[in-house]
Design an enzyme around this catalytic site. Structure first.
Site, PDB file in Angstrom:
ATOM      1  N   CYS A 195     -44.651  -2.772   1.665  1.00 33.38           N
ATOM      2  CA  CYS A 195     -43.642  -3.123   0.677  1.00 33.38           C
ATOM      3  C   CYS A 195     -42.676  -1.943   0.544  1.00 33.38           C
ATOM      4  O   CYS A 195     -43.096  -0.830   0.217  1.00 33.38           O
ATOM      5  CB  CYS A 195     -44.256  -3.442  -0.683  1.00 33.38           C
TER       6      CYS A 195
ATOM      7  N   ASN B  70     -42.324  -6.790   7.499  1.00 36.56           N
ATOM      8  CA  ASN B  70     -41.852  -6.807   6.118  1.00 36.56           C
ATOM      9  C   ASN B  70     -40.326  -6.621   6.131  1.00 36.56           C
ATOM     10  O   ASN B  70     -39.725  -6.467   7.195  1.00 36.56           O
ATOM     11  CB  ASN B  70     -42.532  -5.680   5.332  1.00 36.56           C
TER      12      ASN B  70
ATOM     13  N   GLY C  16     -38.907 -12.938   9.519  1.00 33.60           N
ATOM     14  CA  GLY C  16     -37.625 -12.270   9.364  1.00 33.60           C
ATOM     15  C   GLY C  16     -36.456 -13.131   9.774  1.00 33.60           C
ATOM     16  O   GLY C  16     -36.238 -13.376  10.955  1.00 33.60           O
TER      17      GLY C  16
END
Lengths: 270, 239
Positions: free
Chosen positions: A126, A185, A225
């Site tokens: 994160c 991420n 993504g």
């Protein structure tokens, strides 16, 4: 269509990414699992987290920067969602994050006992929590992954940050015992706020990073993504990934998974 | 329950600094004053829908007041009669409906939710509407508001109505205040009269799941505009 992700049977290659749909209570009140192969609830942590101060969402062309900061009510509240997760007709993969090995193993041990959870996505990346990012060096990726491996027997998917070069991070996750990888991420970015960039803007970057490692990696990959259409999904599947996550596109259409799945069927049946 | 609907644009015309957009619904959608819809922007470079509170809802006709502030709202302002828009809603909690004499305070495009609210109120209604300058409102728009209550206008440049800031003219003698406008304006409401106000933020999912539209209340707590709001007690906002 039948898909397999580390022996988790999927009816669709489309996975609801951790984050945009929260823990699912609100979403599944009004929308179904149609089009989805699996659901990954928003990351849960041991203790409740208040998250980052607003504003938390800033748009940039073809992208969205978010800085939610892992806001969640903690594992105790999350466990109360068992009836919801049992009621879903698709596998649920838990997303967890911890700022110490103790937190990660504690979460792993709790989830190890839950027969309604098919696997864990270990969120090491994160971009919105200071000093808790395990994805900044390969050694940390290995430490965190192997710690979870010691307490958790079902599939572990390690969610990495889009680092370049990426291979050392991927190898560390595999050496640590990962069964699969979530790549990637959000991309650290700044526009008015520090946050993680998602949306079509990042897809070419992620495609290139996955191309670099795809022939060197034997374990399944979930790509994540910039997917907003079936052709985006095909772009990732053509690289040989096992499944594709949808995230930000839910904000445009909460029924996006169903829309994309129908389109995919058309493409593959043709 | 919120739903996703395709609607035909019946009308989209400039009203002062705003656009009045009316949509034809395929079937009536029940919605409360203060609730909002998310409109999909059909541009590749824009991912988030844009949020608009209900200006009016009559059977199968739904309308919004739109202020052009960026590419998304510009795109909406260019929609023509017959174009199709994809909307998601109604969302949010909506205003509570109070009895007695009510003051409806609208700053700038914050007038948008007050018309449908006024239509649903039973008691005497006073509107207090503010803008930078008089050309912000069209005559038609002011007339529509006048048909539902007494309208008092305030402009920062004094070109129409009273001169100054809206919040300087909130008097007493009313039982309840409803307000909508910029956050600074709302925080300037120092009245002891109870009330509630509509807040706005960039909305992500619209259903309370993503925690993207969080605002900080006066006591430091975080609330979701799309689910806990957009209507909050004035005391929660002002402190």
């Amino acid at each position: 269509m039948n898909w397999n992700l580390c022996d988790i049977e999927l009816r669709s290659p489309l996975i609801a990414a951790s984050g945009p749909l929260g823990w699912g209570e609100e979403f599944f009140e009004s929308f179904s699992t149609r089009g989805l192969g699996a659901f990954i609830p928003k990351t849960v942590t041991i203790n409740p987290r208040r998250g980052n101060p607003p504003p938390r969402l800033i748009e940039s062309p073809s992208g969205l920067i978010n800085s939610i900061g892992l806001e969640n009510d903690g594992i105790e509240e999350w466990l109360k969602l068992e009836p919801l997760y049992r009621s879903l007709d698709i596998p649920v993969i838990a997303s967890i994050a911890g700022n110490s090995i103790e937190e990660i193993t504690k979460l792993g041990s709790i989830i190890e006992d839950l027969d309604y959870i098919s696997g864990i996505e270990l969120n090491l990346s994160c971009p919105n929590v200071r000093g808790e990012n395990w994805s900044n060096n390969p050694e940390d990726v290995f430490i965190a992954t192997s710690a979870l491996r010691r307490v958790y027997r079902s599939p572990i998917f390690v969610k990495l940050a889009p680092k370049d070069p990426i291979l050392p991070f991927v190898e560390s996750a595999i050496n640590g015992g990962a069964n699969g990888l979530t790549l990637f991420n959000t991309l650290p970015a700044y526009r008015c706020i520090n946050g993680g960039l998602s949306g079509p803007a990042i897809k070419p970057v992620y495609i290139r990073l996955i191309m670099e490692i795809k022939d060197k990696v034997k374990i399944p990959i979930m790509a994540s993504g910039g997917v907003i259409s079936a052709s985006d999904v095909v772009d990732y599947l053509d690289l040989g990934v096992s499944a594709v996550q949808i995230g930000t596109a839910f904000f445009r259409d909460l029924d996006i998974a169903e829309r994309i799945y129908k389109e995919l069927l058309g493409i593959y049946l043709r | 329950m919120p739903g996703i609907y395709n609607c035909k644009v019946i009308e989209n015309k400039r009203e002062g600094a705003l656009f009045f957009m009316e949509l034809q619904l395929e079937e009536p959608i029940p919605a409360r004053p203060g609730q909002f819809f998310l409109i999909r922007i059909e541009r590749e470079d824009i991912l988030l829908r844009r949020a608009f509170s209900i200006f009016d809802l009559e059977e199968d006709r739904l309308s919004f007041l739109i202020r052009v502030v960026g590419k998304g709202t510009r795109w909406l302002s260019e929609k023509k009669k017959g174009d199709i828009l994809n909307i998601f809603g109604p969302l949010g909690n909506g205003f509570s409906i109070r009895n007695g004499r009510c003051l409806l305070v609208g700053g700038g495009s914050g007038i948008a939710p007050l018309y449908y609210l006024a239509k649903n109120l039973k008691g005497r209604i006073d509107f207090l509407l503010g803008a930078e300058t008089g050309s912000f409102w069209s005559e038609d728009l002011i007339e529509r508001f006048s048909s539902l209550g007494n309208v008092e206008l305030v402009t920062e440049d004094g070109s129409i109505g009273r001169k100054g800031l809206l919040t300087e003219y909130i008097g007493d003698g009313v039982d309840y205040i409803y307000a909508c406008g910029p956050l600074e304006m709302l925080k300037g409401i120092k009245s002891l009269i109870p009330g509630e106000a509509s807040l706005e933020a960039t909305i992500g999912c619209g259903i309370g799941a993503c925690r993207g539209c969080t605002v900080e209340m006066a006591d430091g707590s975080y609330r979701r505009i799309c689910k806990d709001g957009p209507i909050f007690d004035l005391k929660e906002i002002v402190g």
